[in-house]
Enzyme design. Structure first.
Site, PDB file in Angstrom:
ATOM      1  N   ASP A  72      -4.108  67.329 -12.788  1.00 17.65           N
ATOM      2  CA  ASP A  72      -4.357  68.217 -11.656  1.00 17.65           C
ATOM      3  C   ASP A  72      -3.289  68.058 -10.580  1.00 17.65           C
ATOM      4  OD1 ASP A  72      -6.569  69.253 -12.869  1.00 17.65           O
ATOM      5  OD2 ASP A  72      -8.032  68.155 -11.669  1.00 17.65           O
ATOM      6  N   ARG A 174     -15.006  59.499  16.202  1.00 23.71           N
ATOM      7  CA  ARG A 174     -14.361  58.241  15.839  1.00 23.71           C
ATOM      8  C   ARG A 174     -14.763  57.934  14.404  1.00 23.71           C
ATOM      9  NH1 ARG A 174     -15.473  53.574  18.219  1.00 23.71           N
ATOM     10  NH2 ARG A 174     -13.308  52.861  18.161  1.00 23.71           N
ATOM     11  N   THR A 187     -14.128  69.267  -5.446  1.00 19.09           N
ATOM     12  CA  THR A 187     -14.411  68.335  -6.543  1.00 19.09           C
ATOM     13  C   THR A 187     -13.407  67.188  -6.568  1.00 19.09           C
ATOM     14  OG1 THR A 187     -13.151  69.791  -8.015  1.00 19.09           O
ATOM     15  CG2 THR A 187     -15.553  70.048  -8.003  1.00 19.09           C
ATOM     16  N   TYR A 189     -11.081  64.707  -3.448  1.00 17.80           N
ATOM     17  CA  TYR A 189     -11.309  63.663  -2.438  1.00 17.80           C
ATOM     18  C   TYR A 189     -12.555  63.944  -1.607  1.00 17.80           C
ATOM     19  CZ  TYR A 189      -9.841  60.179   1.083  1.00 17.80           C
ATOM     20  OH  TYR A 189      -9.761  59.103   1.931  1.00 17.80           O
ATOM     21  N   ALA A 190     -12.800  65.214  -1.300  1.00 19.49           N
ATOM     22  CA  ALA A 190     -13.968  65.567  -0.491  1.00 19.49           C
ATOM     23  C   ALA A 190     -15.261  65.155  -1.175  1.00 19.49           C
ATOM     24  CB  ALA A 190     -13.975  67.068  -0.208  1.00 19.49           C
TER      25      ALA A 190
END
Length: 290
Positions: A72, A174, A187, A189-190
């Site tokens: 990817d 923060r 699908t 890092y999030a």
């Protein structure tokens, strides 16, 4: 005249398996009478034969279709370079997960042949444009198919920033940072940060806080036309970084303004005719064994 005649190839050259698949694909395409255009870096690792050689960012002017052989990450890099053109991308998976590169190495001739004969699905994906300004002067810009991420950089330190959406103040946060993700990146890092999986057809963007100091801070999904402004806090113990798809890394300073919005040009992804997003989720995320 075939729909696709000039076929670009971009490969993950540090992978022996990807190079083998590239050479196999080149033989197949040339035997079928297609003109092959090799990306310049890819051409250093495979025999170019009768292929033309081109810089990656010029392939959109020469090709009717670009095939990416790798993971990817390889396809993300191609997408960023070629997004300004209308050339579609097709992925052959020689990486690990393969959400975007969905043709297996054992089915290259079969699936690529089907695509070239007109049996395929075309899917439109949007990207994000990002810019950073300092005292009113732009100091950096980039684009992302997956996500734009604000994070601490080299040191694991909590950072502070203000977030505005469409000119409206959302919060002063923060945290370890913020992921601003497209449906394509939902699908990636999030998802690891606790964000939702979004169907690729959604016109939406998700904001996922990274380990926020306030535990009630949760991911927010907003419409895709939203414009985001992040103001880097004045009292951060470290200088936060901004990355696009994990690349194009920029180091910010207190008071810098990061702006993010949907890119005007969209990317067309080509899939085999039997592509199914939910089946991809089942197999890649191992849902069938849960």
């Amino acid at each position: 005249m075939p729909e696709f005649q000039n076929i670009g190839l971009i490969g993950r050259t540090e992978s022996e398996s990807a190079v083998n698949s590239l050479e196999r694909l080149m033989v197949y395409l040339e035997e079928c009478g297609y003109q092959v255009v090799l990306e310049k870096g890819t051409a250093t690792s495979v025999s170019s034969g009768n292929a033309r050689v081109s810089a990656k960012d010029k392939m959109g002017e020469l090709c009717d279709l670009v095939i990416v052989v790798g993971g990817d990450g390889s396809l993300l890099g191609a997408a960023r370079a070629l997004a300004q053109f209308s050339v579609p991308l097709l992925g052959i998976n020689r990486g690990r997960l393969g959400f975007l590169t969905d043709i297996g190495p054992d089915e290259i001739e079969e699936k690529v042949g089907e695509v070239l004969s007109g049996k395929y699905m075309a899917e439109s994906r949007f990207l994000l444009d990002m810019s950073i300004t300092r005292e009113g002067r732009q100091i950096g810009k980039g684009c992302a198919l997956n996500d734009v991420v604000l994070h601490p950089g080299e040191f694991i330190r909590m950072i502070e920033f203000d977030l505005y959406i469409d000119g409206q103040f959302v919060y002063k946060q923060r945290s370890d940072g913020l992921i601003i993700s497209t449906p394509t990146g939902s699908t990636a890092y999030a998802l690891s940060g606790g964000g939702p999986i979004m169907h690729p057809k959604l016109d939406a963007i998700v904001l996922v806080p990274l380990n926020p100091h306030t535990l009630s801070s949760r991911p927010i999904v907003v419409e895709g036309s939203s414009e985001f402004k992040i103001i880097v806090g004045e009292h951060n113990p470290t200088k936060p970084y901004v990355t696009c798809d994990g690349h194009n890394q920029f180091i910010t300073q207190p008071g810098d303004v990061v702006r993010i919005h949907k890119k005007p040009q969209r990317l067309t992804l080509i899939h085999p005719i039997d592509h199914n997003f939910y089946e991809t989720c089942r197999s890649k995320l191992n849902w069938q064994n849960n």
